[in-house]
Enzyme design. Structure first.
Site, PDB file in Angstrom:
ATOM      1  N   LYS A   1       0.815  -1.216   0.000  1.00 14.27           N
ATOM      2  CA  LYS A   1       0.000   0.000   0.000  1.00 14.27           C
ATOM      3  C   LYS A   1       0.855   1.275   0.000  1.00 14.27           C
ATOM      4  O   LYS A   1       0.385   2.344  -0.345  1.00 14.27           O
ATOM      5  CB  LYS A   1      -0.988  -0.017   1.150  1.00 14.27           C
ATOM      6  CG  LYS A   1      -2.059  -1.074   0.899  1.00 14.27           C
ATOM      7  CD  LYS A   1      -3.257  -0.970   1.772  1.00 14.27           C
ATOM      8  CE  LYS A   1      -4.335  -1.953   1.327  1.00 14.27           C
ATOM      9  NZ  LYS A   1      -3.870  -3.358   1.346  1.00 14.27           N
TER      10      LYS A   1
HETATM   11  C1  LIG Z   1      -4.459  -4.396   0.607  1.00 13.18           C
HETATM   12  C2  LIG Z   1      -3.663  -5.635   0.405  1.00 13.18           C
HETATM   13  C3  LIG Z   1      -4.023  -6.594  -0.572  1.00 13.18           C
HETATM   14  C4  LIG Z   1      -5.249  -6.437  -1.445  1.00 13.18           C
HETATM   15  O1  LIG Z   1      -5.084  -5.452  -2.434  1.00 13.18           O
HETATM   16  P1  LIG Z   1      -6.364  -4.794  -3.163  1.00 13.18           P
HETATM   17  O2  LIG Z   1      -5.825  -3.711  -3.975  1.00 13.18           O
HETATM   18  O3  LIG Z   1      -7.252  -4.313  -2.044  1.00 13.18           O
HETATM   19  O4  LIG Z   1      -7.008  -5.871  -3.957  1.00 13.18           O
HETATM   20  C5  LIG Z   1      -3.215  -7.715  -0.716  1.00 13.18           C
HETATM   21  N1  LIG Z   1      -2.133  -7.904   0.070  1.00 13.18           N
HETATM   22  C6  LIG Z   1      -1.762  -7.021   1.026  1.00 13.18           C
HETATM   23  C7  LIG Z   1      -0.566  -7.314   1.865  1.00 13.18           C
HETATM   24  C8  LIG Z   1      -2.500  -5.855   1.220  1.00 13.18           C
HETATM   25  O5  LIG Z   1      -2.122  -4.980   2.175  1.00 13.18           O
END
Ligand SMILES: *Cc1c(COP(=O)(O)O)cnc(C)c1O
Length: 487
Positions: free
Chosen positions: A102
Site C-alpha cells: 500500500k
Molecule cells: C491491501 C492488500 C491486498 C489487497 O489489495 P487490493 O488492492 O485491495 O485488492 C493484498 N495484500 C496485502 C498485503 C494488502 O495490504
C-alpha cells in the site's frame, strides 16, 4: 485527460478535482475518459528507472498538474523510501516504510493531493479520516506525516490488529498525525467514520475553521494510477533479466481484496502492456471467484477472518470500475447493478459482459494450501513468501495445472513475510514458545538468514507516541478534540 463517474452524473472533471473529491457525487468512482496507448512509446526505453517511468505513465492521466510538480510529487513520494524488485518472478512491492504494497499508492497520494490543491486553489486544511484493520492505517500515517496542509486521523479496533501493526501505528512520528484505538471491531470503526462523513452540521462547523474532511481509501483515482507503474516496471525488469523478450505476452497473478491492485494491471493492459491473463486470487472469502465463474456477485455470506487479513473483504469496491468497462462504459447499467448490490447484496451481469471476462481467471486458496505453498517454495526455490503472496502463487499453480499455460508469470508480492511472521513460522513448521510477534521477527530471521526490514526491526526500540482511546460511539467527539473545533 478528463475524468467521469462510473454512474454517469459527473463528467469532464479535471484530475485535480477527481483526486481531491475521492468519490463522485452520485456515489460512483472516477475513471479516465480513455486509456492512452503508451507501451509502444516506452518499449525502447526499457532502462528507465522507476521514477522516470512513473512520470511517463502518471503524466498521461494527471494532465492538469504541471510537469515539474508531478516530477516533484513522485520524487517526494518515492526517493529513498520505496522501490520495486523482481525476484524469481515475484514482483516485490513491499520495499517501503510499512513493508506492504500500500506504500506504492499511499506515499504518492498525499504528494499529488498537495499539488492538486495548488492547481484548483483549494485553501482549506484537509483532514484525512481512515478506519483501518491494519495495513492501510500505517501506510496513510507514513504518507501524510509532515505533509503541509494535511492532518490524518486513523481509527483502529483495539483488539483487532496484530501486535506489529499496532506498534507500527502507535510509534508513528509527525505532528500532523493522530492514532485512536477504538473499543470495538473494524466494522464499528468503519461505521463511525462513515457517520462522521455524513454529518452535515459537523461539516459546517469544520468549514468555519477552514477544514475539509477527506479519505484516503483505495477508490481514490490518485491511489489507483500510481499502481499501474509497477506492472510496466516489472515487465521491463523481466526483459532486462532475460526472462522474456520485448513484446512477449506474460500473465500476472494478484492477491486480491478491494480489487485495486489487479485493476491497475488491467489498466496497464489497456495501455498496451503485453499481459494475457489476469489471475485474480482470493482467500476463503471467495466472492470474486464466484463472480468470475458465474457472473454473479453475491456478498450474502459470513466474513471469514483469515491469515491473509488484508484480503478479508466482501465488497471489492474497485470492481465497479471493471463493470464500467465490461458494459462498454454504460453508466446506467453500472448504476443498476450497484442499486441491486445495495438492496439485495448481489447482482448478475449480462451475457455480453460475461464474455468480456475472459481476460481474467478467478480462483481461491485455503489456509492449508497457502501453508504448503510457503513451505514448498521456500524449500525448493529458497524464496520466502508472505501469506497474501502465497494465496496468489497457489492460485496461479492451480491455473497452470488446469490450462497448461506456461507463459512467464509475474506474481504480485504484496507484503514482507516478516509482517505476518507468526503465520510464516507456522507454515515452515518452526517450533516456538510463548514469544510475542515482535520477538518472532528475530526467530524468523535466524531461521531463514533473511534480514528483518528496517521499519520492523526498529519497532521494539521506538517510543509509543499515541495513547488516544475512545468508545466507538465517541469517535466524532474525539475528532473535535483533536482538531480543537467546537469544544
Ligand atoms: C491491501 C492488500 C491486498 C489487497 O489489495 P487490493 O488492492 O485491495 O485488492 C493484498 N495484500 C496485502 C498485503 C494488502 O495490504
Amino acid at each position: 485527460m478528463l475524468f467521469r463517474s462510473t454512474r454517469g452524473v459527473e463528467d469532464n472533471i479535471s484530475s485535480s478535482e477527481a483526486i481531491l473529491k475521492g468519490i463522485a457525487k452520485d456515489g460512483g468512482l472516477f475513471v479516465p475518459s480513455s486509456f492512452p496507448e503508451v507501451y509502444s512509446k516506452l518499449k525502447d526505453k526499457v532502462d528507465y528507472g522507476y521514477e522516470e517511468l512513473a512520470e511517463k505513465i502518471i503524466g498521461q492521466y494527471f494532465t492538469d498538474i504541471p510537469n515539474e510538480d508531478l516530477i516533484r510529487a513522485i520524487s517526494d513520494a518515492y526517493k529513498g523510501r520505496f522501490n520495486v524488485e523482481v525476484k524469481n518472478g515475484f514482483l516485490e512491492l513491499y520495499h517501503g516504510p510499512t513493508s506492504a504494497f500500500k506504500d506504492a499508492a499511499l506515499l504518492f497520494l498525499p504528494q499529488i493531493m498537495k499539488k492538486a490543491k495548488k492547481v484548483i486553489n483549494f485553501k482549506n486544511e484537509i483532514v484525512i479520516l481512515t478506519a483501518t484493520s491494519g495495513d492501510t492505517g500505517k501506510a496513510a500515517l507514513e504518507g501524510f506525516s509532515g505533509v503541509e496542509g494535511f492532518k490524518v486521523v486513523v481509527y483502529y479496533p483495539k483488539s483487532g490488529v496484530s501486535e506489529v501493526q499496532e506498534k507500527q501505528m502507535r510509534t508513528q512520528r509527525g505532528n500532523n498525525v493522530f492514532v485512536v484505538a477504538i473499543d470495538g471491531n473494524f466494522d464499528d470503526a468503519q461505521r463511525g467514520v462513515k457517520t462522521i462523513f455524513s454529518n452535515k452540521e459537523l461539516k459546517e462547523d469544520l468549514e468555519k475553521s477552514n477544514i475539509s474532511l477527506s479519505s484516503a481509501n483505495s477508490i481514490n483515482i490518485g491511489r489507483l494510477v500510481p499502481q499501474i507503474v509497477y506492472y510496466f516496471y516489472g515487465y521491463f525488469e523481466l526483459v532486462r533479466q532475460g526472462e522474456i523478450k520485448e513484446g512477449d505476452n506474460i500473465n500476472v497473478a494478484v492477491p486480491t481484496g478491494n480489487f485495486g491492485n489487479i485493476l491497475a494491471a488491467y489498466y496497464a493492459k489497456q495501455m498496451g502492456l503485453p499481459i494475457d491473463k489476469l489471475i485474480c486470487a482470493s482467500n476463503e472469502n471467495n466472492v470474486l471467484t464466484d463472480f468470475f465463474k458465474e457472473g454473479t456477485y453475491d456478498k450474502n455470506r459470513e466474513l471469514i477472518l483469515t491469515e491473509s487479513p488484508s484480503m478479508d473483504i466482501l465488497v471489492s469496491s474497485n470492481l465497479e470500475r471493471l463493470l464500467y468497462e465490461l458494459s462498454d462504459r454504460d453508466s446506467e447499467k453500472v448504476q443498476e447493478l450497484m442499486n441491486s448490490l445495495q438492496s439485495s447484496g448481489k447482482y448478475s451481469i449480462t451475457q455480453e459482459m460475461k464474455e468480456k471476462l475472459s481476460d481474467f481467471y478467478g480462483d481461491y486458496s485455503e489456509i492449508d494450501e497457502v501453508y504448503k505453498a510457503i513451505k514448498d517454495v521456500y524449500n525448493k526455490e529458497d524464496y520466502l513468501m508472505d501469506t497474501h503472496t502465497a494465496v496468489a502463487y497457489s492460485v496461479y499453480k492451480k491455473y497452470q495445472e488446469k490450462t497448461g499455460d506456461n507463459k512467464k508469470v509475474l506474481v504480485a508480492s504484496t507484503a514482507s513475510p516478516f509482517k505476518f511472521n507468526r503465520s510464516i513460522i507456522n507454515a515452515l513448521g518452526i517450533k516456538v514458545d510463548e514469544e510475542s510477534d515482535l520477538e518472532l521477527l528475530n526467530k524468523l530471521s535466524d531461521y531463514t538468514s533473511l534480514e528483518i526490514p528496517a521499519g520492523l526491526k526498529e519497532l521494539k526500540d521506538l517510543p509509543i507516541l499515541h495513547n488516544l482511546e475512545c468508545p466507538s460511539d465517541k469517535m466524532e467527539a474525539t475528532l473535535k478534540e483533536i482538531l480543537k473545533v467546537g469544544v
